[in-house]
Write an enzyme that holds these catalytic residues in place. Structure first.
Site, PDB file in Angstrom:
ATOM      1  N   HIS A   1       9.401   0.028   3.464  1.00  0.00           N
ATOM      2  CA  HIS A   1      10.222   0.019   3.000  1.00  0.00           C
ATOM      3  C   HIS A   1      11.618   0.888   3.044  1.00  0.00           C
ATOM      4  O   HIS A   1      12.228   1.143   4.022  1.00  0.00           O
ATOM      5  CB  HIS A   1       9.779   1.212   1.890  1.00  0.00           C
ATOM      6  CG  HIS A   1       9.458   2.336   1.082  1.00  0.00           C
ATOM      7  ND1 HIS A   1      11.297   3.246   0.600  1.00  0.00           N
ATOM      8  CD2 HIS A   1       8.693   2.768  -0.174  1.00  0.00           C
ATOM      9  CE1 HIS A   1      11.016   3.504  -0.677  1.00  0.00           C
ATOM     10  NE2 HIS A   1       9.419   2.942  -1.781  1.00  0.00           N
TER      11      HIS A   1
ATOM     12  N   ASP B   1       6.206   6.295   9.118  1.00  0.00           N
ATOM     13  CA  ASP B   1       6.397   6.636   8.075  1.00  0.00           C
ATOM     14  C   ASP B   1       4.863   6.261   7.120  1.00  0.00           C
ATOM     15  O   ASP B   1       4.150   5.922   7.032  1.00  0.00           O
ATOM     16  CB  ASP B   1       7.359   5.003   7.116  1.00  0.00           C
ATOM     17  CG  ASP B   1       6.852   6.082   5.602  1.00  0.00           C
ATOM     18  OD1 ASP B   1       6.555   6.469   4.927  1.00  0.00           O
ATOM     19  OD2 ASP B   1       7.987   4.935   4.907  1.00  0.00           O
TER      20      ASP B   1
ATOM     21  N   GLN C   1       2.335   6.566   2.462  1.00  0.00           N
ATOM     22  CA  GLN C   1       1.056   5.819   2.064  1.00  0.00           C
ATOM     23  C   GLN C   1       0.020   6.199   2.585  1.00  0.00           C
ATOM     24  O   GLN C   1      -1.147   5.639   2.130  1.00  0.00           O
ATOM     25  CB  GLN C   1       1.100   4.319   2.096  1.00  0.00           C
ATOM     26  CG  GLN C   1       2.361   3.263   0.941  1.00  0.00           C
ATOM     27  CD  GLN C   1       2.270   4.442  -0.300  1.00  0.00           C
ATOM     28  OE1 GLN C   1       0.985   4.482  -1.028  1.00  0.00           O
ATOM     29  NE2 GLN C   1       3.378   4.363  -1.513  1.00  0.00           N
TER      30      GLN C   1
ATOM     31  N   LYS D   1       2.887  11.510  -3.708  1.00  0.00           N
ATOM     32  CA  LYS D   1       1.929  11.105  -3.518  1.00  0.00           C
ATOM     33  C   LYS D   1       0.709  11.661  -3.688  1.00  0.00           C
ATOM     34  O   LYS D   1      -0.140   9.859  -2.964  1.00  0.00           O
ATOM     35  CB  LYS D   1       2.507   9.772  -2.643  1.00  0.00           C
ATOM     36  CG  LYS D   1       3.731   8.856  -3.373  1.00  0.00           C
ATOM     37  CD  LYS D   1       4.442   7.797  -2.099  1.00  0.00           C
ATOM     38  CE  LYS D   1       5.316   6.967  -2.785  1.00  0.00           C
ATOM     39  NZ  LYS D   1       5.906   6.020  -1.999  1.00  0.00           N
TER      40      LYS D   1
ATOM     41  N   CYS E   1      10.949  -1.613  -3.220  1.00  0.00           N
ATOM     42  CA  CYS E   1      11.324  -1.656  -2.130  1.00  0.00           C
ATOM     43  C   CYS E   1      10.791  -1.795  -0.787  1.00  0.00           C
ATOM     44  O   CYS E   1      10.916  -0.820  -0.054  1.00  0.00           O
ATOM     45  CB  CYS E   1      12.011   0.300  -2.064  1.00  0.00           C
ATOM     46  SG  CYS E   1      12.197   1.459  -3.931  1.00  0.00           S
TER      47      CYS E   1
HETATM   48  C1  LIG Z   1       7.313   6.031  -1.546  1.00  0.00           C
HETATM   49  C2  LIG Z   1       7.550   5.507  -0.622  1.00  0.00           C
HETATM   50  C3  LIG Z   1       8.782   5.791   0.626  1.00  0.00           C
HETATM   51  C4  LIG Z   1       9.761   6.709   0.153  1.00  0.00           C
HETATM   52  O1  LIG Z   1       9.012   8.325  -0.447  1.00  0.00           O
HETATM   53  P1  LIG Z   1       9.935   9.683  -1.876  1.00  0.00           P
HETATM   54  O2  LIG Z   1       8.747   9.587  -2.389  1.00  0.00           O
HETATM   55  O3  LIG Z   1      10.518   7.616  -2.564  1.00  0.00           O
HETATM   56  O4  LIG Z   1      11.141   9.514  -0.515  1.00  0.00           O
HETATM   57  C5  LIG Z   1       8.346   5.500   1.990  1.00  0.00           C
HETATM   58  N1  LIG Z   1       8.170   4.752   2.409  1.00  0.00           N
HETATM   59  C6  LIG Z   1       7.152   4.557   1.717  1.00  0.00           C
HETATM   60  C7  LIG Z   1       6.182   3.314   3.000  1.00  0.00           C
HETATM   61  C8  LIG Z   1       6.291   4.455   0.603  1.00  0.00           C
HETATM   62  O5  LIG Z   1       5.793   4.063  -0.085  1.00  0.00           O
END
Ligand SMILES: *Cc1c(COP(=O)(O)O)cnc(C)c1O
Length: 405
Positions: A122, A199, A202, A225, A363
């Protein structure tokens, strides 16, 4: 115990609404999930009855607000199996957590040091590292993936040199649904003396995360999320690393003692929590975690997996439909295009039919480039989605295919 999706749906008032005269089918969960009543009630209750700034006051309200935030920190610690609440930092979300690592841990790196990212990151796990690279001369290397969206681990291994200091990788791709082998990647990184940042934006709502089991040095995720409030997230960091890192931002809450002769920092985790946090959202994260745990993360994952298989099977019968991301064991995210139809047009037509999907590059422009496309349509599932919704979705896709292709 069977999975009672209707009981779960009853916890989400938004699912009762109509969009363009049709019942809402919410398949944009990878962008943000909906929020159950218990989480909204907790936020309401704080605003109505206990709102006071945290960590400062001797008065009762402040103590209650502080206790609520700290209980949530403990809940988050347990949720990801961190060793200590000192390692749990509240942030605005994944993006801020990754910026914190890139900025603070990044400041300990030297020109010519190398970091490894992957092609499916992302933008929030690319751009902070690029900012670091332009400031400090750190070199970025990128792990490729195959046509299914599986990372090339041989290529990953071959990217390490004596200068590799850090790897940063998505646990689950927000576009392809690929669940990356982060534990194995962590082991390889550690063999080469590098740290790994994961990260988890998800991942946390779809699979059981154990940061120590993975061997993650840093792990970032967002509350919005995972059925929680917006503008709250967590950065997990291993204590030895966090202790060696300089503060990310300066301000109140993060200091030991301030004087113009020199200022000292607060202990962990407060060293990284400058200013008044979103203490209302931070406290409500606990409600979201407990909500998921009441249903059971494994039960949610099994339900989503069933929807994924059912939807994939149906979608492949739609003329001209291609799915991007076919890694074995993928999470419940389906990116696709239909014939030559533009992703945006497909999204607009689905919205006319009450179906919320995401369109665009998600993104992840380098990943779009990898697949030679500008964007996709993305459907992503959550605990409250149903087979009937998938049926409406497939019927709608047939109409789109008939109109646009
Ligand atoms: C949504 C997302 C982000 C960013 O998250 P925010 O809540 O916008 O800070 C980073 N990495 C992944 C894989 C995402 O899906």
């Amino acid at each position: 115990m069977s999975y009672d999706v209707n009981a779960i749906r009853a916890d989400f008032p938004i699912l009762d609404r109509k969009v363009n005269g049709k019942p809402l089918v919410y398949f944009d969960n990878a962008a943000t999930s909906q929020t159950p009543r218990c989480v909204v009630d907790d936020i309401d209750d704080t605003y109505y009855h206990t709102k006071a700034n945290v960590h400062r006051g001797v008065h009762t309200l402040s103590q209650e607000a502080t206790a609520a935030m700290e209980e949530s920190r403990e809940c988050a610690r347990r949720f990801i199996n961190a060793a200590s609440t000192d390692e749990i930092i509240f942030t605005r979300g994944t993006t801020e957590a990754l910026n914190l690592v890139a900025s603070s841990y990044g400041s300990l790196l030297s020109p010519g040091d190398e970091i490894i990212l992957t092609v499916m990151e992302h933008h929030s796990n690319i751009v902070p590292w690029q900012l670091l690279a332009s400031r400090s001369g750190v070199v970025i290397k990128v792990v490729p993936c195959d046509d299914r969206g599986v990372l090339d681990l041989d290529a990953y291994r071959s990217l390490f040199t004596g200068r590799t200091r850090l790897v940063s990788v998505a646990h689950v791709s927000n576009v392809l649904g690929t669940v990356n082998p982060v534990a194995e990647m962590a082991r390889i990184a550690h063999e080469h003396g590098a740290v790994i940042c994961v990260d988890g934006a998800q991942a946390v709502s779809h699979l059981k995360v154990d940061v120590r089991g993975i061997g993650a040095d840093f792990y970032a995720f967002s509350s919005h999320k995972m059925y929680g409030p917006t503008a709250t997230g967590i950065l997990y960091g291993r204590r030895e690393l966090l202790e060696a890192m300089p503060p990310y931002q300066g301000g109140g809450e993060m200091i030991g003692h301030v004087s113009f002769g020199g200022t000292t920092w607060a202990d962990l985790p407060y060293k990284f929590e400058a200013g008044t946090p979103d203490f209302v959202g931070a406290a409500a994260l606990k409600e979201a975690i407990e909500y998921m745990e009441r249903i059971g993360i494994d039960a949610i994952a099994a339900h989503e997996h069933e929807l994924l298989e059912y939807a994939t099977e149906g979608m492949l019968t739609v003329p001209g439909l291609r799915i991007y991301g076919t890694a074995p064991g993928k999470a419940a995210v389906i990116s696709f295009l239909i014939g030559t139809a533009h992703h945006y047009d497909t999204g607009i037509l689905l919205d006319q039919l009450g179906i919320a999907v995401r369109t665009g590059h998600h993104c992840a422009q380098p990943l779009m480039e990898r697949f030679g496309i500008e964007g996709t349509v993305r459907a992503s599932f959550a605990a409250y989605n149903t087979r009937e919704e998938v049926d409406s979705f497939i019927a709608a896709l047939r109409r789109v295919a008939a109109m646009l292709v």
